[in-house]
Design an enzyme around this catalytic site. Structure first.
Site: not given
Length: 443
Positions: A20-21, A416, A122, A333, A117, A311
Site C-alpha cells: 500500500k505504501n 472506513r 504528521r 515514530v 489516520c 505499523d
C-alpha cells in the site's frame, strides 16, 4: 460493523499483493511521465480508489487490466477544479505528493485539506519547506494550498530534521525533473522508498543512493512511463503473522518476502513464534505459526528502517498480551499511537502507558507528556467487547484481539478504516477459518 466470534485459531493461506505504501506513490509518479505507465499486482483497497479518483480529475486516464494491474495514460494532464479536488479532501494524505508532478507538468497545484489516520502529528511543514526550497510559492486559501512555480523547480541541498518517509518521497518526486542536482541528507530508506526510486529510475531518472542516508538526484528534462511490479506489503504480512501468534494458529502468507521483513522475523522468533520461508518465485511466501507453549516477553522499540516498523507495533502488542511476563513497547515514530490500547484493556489486557522513554532509542517528544511507552503484562485472558476502530493499523489489531478473545465482539468502523489497507480481508478471514459475519448475513 463486523460480528466476530472469537476463540478459533486462524489456519490456512492468504496472499498479499503490492505494498500500500508504495502503490499509491507509484500511481502519483506516473503523472511525471509523458507516456503511459503500468503498475501490476495492485491491491483492491480503498486508498487505490481514492488516488485513482484524484488522478482522473487531473486528466489521467486510469484503466484496470489483467493481474490486478492499472494502466495510466498521462498524455492529457490538466488542472482540476477546486470542487472536484475537494471531493477527496480528508480522505487521504496523498494529495500533497501530487505537488511536484503537477508543478512539472502544469506549473501549479492545488492541495486540499489533508486527512489520514489520527495517530499523531504528521505536519506537512516538511513538504512545504522542501517545495519552497525548490522554488515553489505556497499561498494559503480557505480550502487548502495554492502552489505555483513561476520559474520552475531548481535542484537543492536539503537535510531533513527527521528521516520522514513522506518528506523523502516529496523531495524525490520534485527533484527528478528539477533543474540541476539535488542532494537529500537524512533521508528515509524504507524498502518502499527504494522501490519508488526503482520506479523513477525506470522512467529515466538519475538517482544515487549513498551511505549515511544520502540520496543524490540529477534532474532530467523529461520522463517517460514505467512498467513495474511493486514489492509485497510487509505491513499486511506482519499483521497476519501476529494474528497467527495471538490466536495460536498457523498462516501461510503467500507473497511475503524475507528481505523486507528481517527485523519483524527476528522479533517474531524472539517472542516464541516460528516461521518458514519459501523462496519459490511462483508461489513463495512465509509460513507463520504458534508452536505451542508459552510466548516470551520482549522489550521492543519502533524506529525508522531498518528498525522495527511502527505499523508492526499494534498487531505485535496484541500478540504480547499472550506472552508470559512483562513486555515493553517504546514508540518513537508517532506520539499518539497507543490510543487503541484502551479498547484492549476493556477486553482484559493488562497494559499500562507511560510518558517516559522506556528504551534507549531517542525519540522526538521525550518529556512532553505523550504516552508513548507501553508495558504489557501477560498472559491475559481476552474477552469479547464492542470495539470502535480509531485508525487503519489499530483497527486490524482490534480485529486480531476479537479473534483471540472468548465470546462475540462487535467491531465498528471496518469499512472506513480497515479496507483502506487490507484487500478482501473478510474473504481472507473466511479462508483462515475465522467465524465472522456482517449483521443480517448468514454465518
Amino acid at each position: 460493523m463486523l460480528i466476530v466470534h472469537g476463540g478459533t485459531p486462524l489456519k490456512g493461506e492468504i496472499r498479499v499483493r503490492g505494498a500500500k505504501n508504495l502503490v499509491s506513490k507509484a500511481m502519483v509518479a506516473a503523472v511525471l511521465g509523458e507516456t503511459p505507465s503500468t503498475l501490476y499486482d495492485v491491491p483492491q483497497i480503498s486508498d487505490v480508489g481514492i488516488v485513482s479518483g484524484l488522478l482522473r480529475v487531473h486528466g489521467v486516464e486510469v484503466t484496470s487490466g489483467h493481474d490486478q494491474s492499472l494502466h495510466f495514460d498521462t498524455s492529457k494532464v490538466e488542472a482540476a477544479g477546486v470542487d472536484e479536488i475537494n471531493i477527496h479532501a480528508g480522505s487521504s494524505r496523498i494529495p500533497i505528493l501530487l505537488c511536484g508532478p503537477l508543478l512539472h507538468r502544469l506549473g501549479r497545484a492545488f492541495i486540499p485539506d489533508l486527512g489520514g489516520c489520527n495517530i499523531g502529528g504528521r505536519p506537512i511543514d516538511f513538504h512545504l519547506n522542501a517545495l519552497r526550497e525548490f522554488g515553489a510559492v505556497v499561498d494559503k486559501t480557505p480550502g487548502g494550498l495554492e502552489i505555483t512555480a513561476p520559474e520552475g523547480l531548481k535542484g537543492i541541498q536539503y537535510r531533513l530534521d527527521y528521516p520522514s518517509v513522506g518528506a523523502t518521497e516529496q523531495v524525490l518526486l520534485a527533484a527528478v525533473r528539477a533543474e540541476g542536482t539535488t542532494e537529500l541528507r537524512n533521508a528515509a530508506i524504507e524498502p518502499e522508498i527504494i522501490d519508488l526510486i526503482c520506479v523513477l529510475q525506470k522512467m529515466g531518472a538519475i538517482i544515487k543512493v549513498h551511505t549515511n542516508r544520502v540520496i543524490e538526484i540529477t534532474g532530467v528534462e523529461r520522463l517517460h512511463g514505467y512498467s513495474h511490479r511493486p514489492i509485497p506489503d510487509r505491513i499486511e504480512a506482519g499483521s497476519w503473522a501476529s494474528a497467527a501468534l495471538a490466536t495460536q494458529g498457523e498462516v501461510f502468507v503467500r507473497g511475503a518476502r524475507q528481505a523486507d521483513m528481517m527485523t519483524f522475523l527476528n522479533v517474531f522468533r524472539s517472542i516464541g513464534g516460528e516461521y518458514e520461508v519459501n523462496d519459490s518465485p511462483v508461489d513463495g511466501g512465509i509460513r507463520f505459526w504458534h508452536p505451542g507453549g508459552p510466548l516470551k516477553p520482549v522489550a521492543l522499540e519502533t524506529d525508522v528502517h531498518p528498525g522495527l516498523m511502527t505499523d508492526w507495533q499494534q498487531p505485535l502488542v496484541v500478540a504480547l498480551t499472550q506472552a508470559q511476563g512483562l513486555s515493553i513497547m517504546h514508540e518513537t515514530v508517532y506520539e499518539r499511537r497507543f490510543g487503541y490500547t484502551q479498547e484492549l484493556r476493556a477486553m482484559g489486557a493488562n497494559i499500562e502507558l507511560y510518558s517516559e522513554c522506556l528504551g534507549g532509542t531517542p525519540c522526538r517528544w521525550g518529556r512532553r507528556n505523550f504516552l508513548h511507552s507501553a508495558v504489557i503484562a501477560g498472559p491475559s485472558k481476552l474477552h469479547a467487547a464492542d470495539l470502535q476502530i480509531p485508525d487503519l493499523r489499530a483497527g486490524f489489531s482490534h480485529l486480531i484481539a476479537a479473534l483471540a478473545a472468548e465470546g462475540t465482539s462487535r467491531v465498528y468502523g471496518v469499512d472506513r478504516y480497515i479496507t483502506r489497507g487490507y484487500e478482501n480481508f473478510e474473504a481472507k478471514l473466511a479462508a483462515l477459518g475465522a467465524n465472522v459475519e456482517r449483521p443480517g448475513a448468514a454465518l
